[in-house]
Enzyme design. Structure first.
Site, PDB file in Angstrom:
ATOM      1  N   GLY A 168      -0.072   5.131  -0.462  1.00  0.00           N
ATOM      2  CA  GLY A 168      -1.176   5.278  -0.015  1.00  0.00           C
ATOM      3  C   GLY A 168      -2.038   6.088  -0.983  1.00  0.00           C
ATOM      4  O   GLY A 168      -3.119   5.942  -0.811  1.00  0.00           O
ATOM      5  N   ALA A 196       1.248  -1.368   0.082  1.00  0.00           N
ATOM      6  CA  ALA A 196      -0.173  -0.020  -0.180  1.00  0.00           C
ATOM      7  C   ALA A 196       0.777   1.436  -0.161  1.00  0.00           C
ATOM      8  O   ALA A 196       0.401   1.900  -0.456  1.00  0.00           O
ATOM      9  CB  ALA A 196      -0.917  -0.010   1.629  1.00  0.00           C
ATOM     10  N   LYS A 229      -3.176   5.193  -3.740  1.00  0.00           N
ATOM     11  CA  LYS A 229      -3.612   3.848  -4.965  1.00  0.00           C
ATOM     12  C   LYS A 229      -5.281   3.510  -3.150  1.00  0.00           C
ATOM     13  O   LYS A 229      -6.150   2.831  -4.119  1.00  0.00           O
ATOM     14  CB  LYS A 229      -3.583   2.494  -5.476  1.00  0.00           C
ATOM     15  CG  LYS A 229      -2.319   3.590  -6.701  1.00  0.00           C
ATOM     16  CD  LYS A 229      -1.821   1.983  -7.049  1.00  0.00           C
ATOM     17  CE  LYS A 229      -0.590   2.222  -8.257  1.00  0.00           C
ATOM     18  NZ  LYS A 229       0.419   3.625  -8.206  1.00  0.00           N
ATOM     19  N   CYS A 254       5.443   0.173 -11.980  1.00  0.00           N
ATOM     20  CA  CYS A 254       5.474   1.889 -12.491  1.00  0.00           C
ATOM     21  C   CYS A 254       7.342   1.299 -13.035  1.00  0.00           C
ATOM     22  O   CYS A 254       7.981   1.759 -13.227  1.00  0.00           O
ATOM     23  CB  CYS A 254       5.960   2.292 -11.766  1.00  0.00           C
ATOM     24  SG  CYS A 254       5.974   4.147 -11.822  1.00  0.00           S
TER      25      CYS A 254
END
Length: 435
Positions: A251, A248, A253, A373
């Site tokens: 955070g 996560a 997303k 990414c």
């Protein structure tokens, strides 16, 4: 100099500048100049180093690290920022005297004056004239050769140069609303333009922290590509049940998913293995905490996603796996010179373990979004291949038909975004359904 030393010691350019500039006394034009200079050196470093070695006739390893930094700063001003020769050389010599001592001033003066004789383009031609295609392209676009090769594996030949050059552009900050906490129209009221593809984003120049909406957690900084891949997970049909963001931190997303989870039973759980990053997740979720009648339950756990204790529990799982970050080089200019081809092996093992754990954590009929990414084939398609026998691949680009040319060259069912095509980070997403 202080900023470059911190970056050389492992700091991130954006965080270092945020720390150094407020105590420097620089404001306005001067602060912007220093920011552009530091980012420029971080971006061009590998090619600048070749130019310095060519001009000086010696290896950088024979020079003190502080002298190398001064030469990089001076060369960037001479060749990339159009600072007059006398100004760039004299300030560099003064800096050498102040930081290193008088003995370094002659060396800095002589090398920079040799560098000033040619333009950037002339130096590129001089250095790359006898190199192979990929090596010459690496010098011209300021990338290590292995990154050039990674891009060439997944981009058409005519897009390779634009794809690499896009990593050298400075993106305008992109914000994302937290759905249910505010609307995009409200955010647009503070200036900026709507993102081209994401319904939650606003592109707005300036410091995002100036906005009350950002400070209170009703909006946050988030690349448009990041918004799109998180949104994909929410669009796919899945059984009722809680949602999991397995990696996560920091955070963004997780916060977008928290705003999109509206149905009964759609608890959102953000898992982060490091406590300091879990703090960032909670900070991004502050607009949803504490949970109440208006918000679904949101939880942040410090745990290793590879060793889940929750069983087969989730209807939707996001795996934004740790990766080389080759898709965000325009935001992390120093990363291209830190990452190595050898890093892929360890990352790939981690990515495979996380994805397999995500598949085990998903309810029958549930969906996993595997995201990186990075466009590197070893971090994208080849990782997904390891679970292909146990999961069904969903046509991810089909859920965002307004985004053109978003189908990955490795498999048309995978989503691959690009800075030069879409103005986003080079985000990859595969959607997988558990039979």
């Amino acid at each position: 100099m202080a900023a470059l030393k911190k970056i050389r010691d492992g700091g991130y350019a954006n965080l270092v500048l945020r720390e150094v500039l407020p105590t420097s006394g620089l404001t306005g034009v001067d602060a912007r100049f220093v920011t552009d200079l530091v980012y420029g050196v971080c971006r061009s470093m590998g090619t600048l180093d070749l130019i310095i070695e060519q001009a000086s006739g010696r290896r950088l390893s024979t020079l003190q690290p502080a002298v190398v930094d001064i030469l990089r700063l001076g060369s960037e001003q001479l060749l990339r920022m159009r600072v007059p020769t006398h100004a760039a050389v004299s300030t560099s010599v003064d800096l050498a005297h102040y930081v290193v001592g008088r003995r370094a001033t002659g060396v800095v003066n002589a090398i920079l004056r040799k560098i000033s004789v040619l333009t950037w383009e002339q130096w590129i031609e001089d250095i790359s004239g006898e190199l192979g295609v990929n090596d010459a392209l690496a010098v011209r676009t300021c990338h290590p050769r292995w990154i050039v090769e990674a891009y060439s594996d997944v981009l058409p030949g005519e897009e390779l140069l634009p794809g690499l050059e896009a990593n050298n552009t400075v993106p305008i900050p992109t914000l994302a609303i937290r759905p249910t906490l505010m609307t995009r129209e409200e955010l647009l009221g503070f200036g900026g333009e709507p993102t081209q593809y994401s319904p939650w984003g606003v592109v707005r120049p300036g410091d995002p922290s100036e906005l009350l909406a950002v400070r209170t957690g009703r909006a946050g900084v988030q690349d448009e590509g990041s918004q799109l891949v998180a949104g994909l997970l929410a669009q796919v049909d899945a059984p009722s049940g809680p949602w999991l963001d397995m990696c996560a931190g920091p955070g963004g997303k997780t916060a977008l998913l928290a705003g999109l989870a509206r149905e009964p039973g759609e608890t959102v759980v953000g898992v982060e293995v490091h406590e300091h990053r879990a703090v960032l997740v909670r900070e991004n979720l502050r607009g949803f905490l504490p949970s109440g009648p208006e918000n679904p339950p949101v939880h942040v756990l410090v745990a290793d996603g590879r060793k889940p204790s929750w069983g087969q529990s989730f209807s939707r799982v996001l795996v934004d796996a740790p990766c080389t970050g080759l898709g965000a080089l325009r935001r992390r200019p120093e990363a291209r010179w830190r990452k190595r081809r050898e890093d892929l092996a360890g990352l790939r093992v981690l990515q495979q373990e996380l994805l397999m754990s995500a598949c085990r954590s998903t309810l029958p009929g549930g969906v996993v979004a595997y995201v990186t990414c990075s466009p590197h084939v070893e971090e994208t398609a080849e990782v997904v291949d390891t679970v292909a026998g146990a999961m069904d691949i969903i046509d991810a680009p089909g859920f965002i038909p307004d985004v053109p040319h978003a189908r990955a060259s490795t498999d048309s069912r995978f989503l691959q975004l690009w800075p030069h095509r879409h103005g986003t980070d080079a985000m990859f997403c595969a959607l997988l359904r558990k039979p």
